[in-house]
Design an enzyme around this catalytic site. Sequence first.
Site, PDB file in Angstrom:
ATOM      1  N   HIS A  24       0.847  -1.207   0.000  1.00 26.23           N
ATOM      2  CA  HIS A  24       0.000   0.000   0.000  1.00 26.23           C
ATOM      3  C   HIS A  24       0.876   1.248   0.000  1.00 26.23           C
ATOM      4  CE1 HIS A  24      -3.490   2.546   1.274  1.00 26.23           C
ATOM      5  NE2 HIS A  24      -2.520   3.251   1.841  1.00 26.23           N
ATOM      6  N   GLU A  25       1.883   1.260   0.867  1.00 27.41           N
ATOM      7  CA  GLU A  25       2.765   2.431   0.935  1.00 27.41           C
ATOM      8  C   GLU A  25       3.633   2.554  -0.306  1.00 27.41           C
ATOM      9  OE1 GLU A  25       2.218   4.640   3.094  1.00 27.41           O
ATOM     10  OE2 GLU A  25       0.799   3.385   4.185  1.00 27.41           O
ATOM     11  N   HIS A  28       1.943   4.604  -2.796  1.00 28.32           N
ATOM     12  CA  HIS A  28       2.141   6.046  -2.631  1.00 28.32           C
ATOM     13  C   HIS A  28       3.561   6.457  -3.033  1.00 28.32           C
ATOM     14  CE1 HIS A  28      -1.680   6.514  -0.666  1.00 28.32           C
ATOM     15  NE2 HIS A  28      -1.347   5.837   0.418  1.00 28.32           N
TER      16      HIS A  28
END
Length: 454
Positions: A24-25, A28
């Site tokens: 998920h990170e 980003h």
Amino acid sequence: MTVLLFIAGVLILAIGVAVSIALHEVGHLVPAKAFGVRVPQYMIGFGKTLFSRKRGETEYGLKAIPLGGYISMIGMYPPSATTPEGKVKASGTGIFSQMADEARKAAAEELQPGDEHRMFYKLPVYKRVVIMLGGPFMNLVIAFVLFAVLLSGFGTVQSTTNVTEVYQCVVSQADQQARGGDDTAANCQPGDPKAPAYAAGLRPGDRITSFNGQDVREYQWDELTTMIRASAGKTSQLTYLRDGTEHTTTITPLLTQRPALDINGRPKTDAGGNTELVSVGFVGMGSEPKQMTVPLTEVPAAVGENVRAVAGIVIDLPARLVAVGQAAFSDAPRDPNGPMSVVGVGRIAGEVSAMDEIPLKDRFATLIGLVASLNIALFVFNLIPLLPLDGGHVIGALWEGLRRTAAKIFKRRDPGPVDIAKLMPLTYVVAILMMGMGALLIYADIVKPVDIFG
């Protein structure tokens, strides 16, 4: 051995969650770096740093509390507003203004020479939206891959269009209870209406292939049921196979009270544990469950159904949390379709892994399904339009774009960037509510766990 298998299941789930958070990170991190934003930190977890290593300008590390993760980006908050003469406008003296000033100050302390054109808030709106949606999108991709492996590789037990039972009559829910049974075929009495399936000539062993001109495949029982429930009182053509020969008949579903079904096809219950009833079409036949794989083309629909199911839970979250609280502090039952914490999901993973009566392949497939479902939950939850969630940053960027576009159309002065630092009080409130929700769910999952195995 059972204890070891339980622990193994919990560990597999924990690893799956940790990898999902890490990716998920990454969702980003990659676009942020691609758009030139300086990213000082990429961290999994919160609290004290256990391990870290710096590569380039970014420190990558693992923290003590593995409940989430984050990347820090330079320039998340714009500087304080200035007057037309270039002087910093005086801030208010209230606690909310102080919170905003503290957030801006902390962001300014991270700046280094050369960061002037590498700050997040200076990016075009669409780039900020891409960065913030990158994390949830990564969870959606993970869920898609895992569901593809589960549904097209391992297969799942599904209700098929193969008929295993045909009721001879239709008995209402009230009459079933009065007669001391719930099997409509075994409770027939003179005067009861014939079940439409029996009247249409269907018998156990038949396989339904189309309803009202629409083809249904063997694994599309849910689609067939939906069409039948929506066709009360309407005569429809039905095609079925018997001993390899195709037959056609007509069938008219009766309008009757049947259990309301959730997104997973299970009967819904109210807060008191009673089955909810709805008036729908009913024909009176049972389906054969079968271990089946589905084509990859069916995976997007399955993912979409799961997204809608989780979105429904999120929309109804306050009421569901009240129900969880009532169950945790009373004798009320837990809703098996309600929200759970990672502790509750971990317990289910352990219980599944320790079930010797289930083949090892099926146990592993269940764990894959749990991790896939958690990624769907991460995807949906992070899209909630509130800070500090990703959806809150997306809404802030879109609002800024709308303001600037309107100013350009009406030839007004550029209003400048949206100062989301002013929303810090709301951010803290949301964060506190999220921690409270997590604490309630963890407590409920310990003292009143969800029982999905009966």
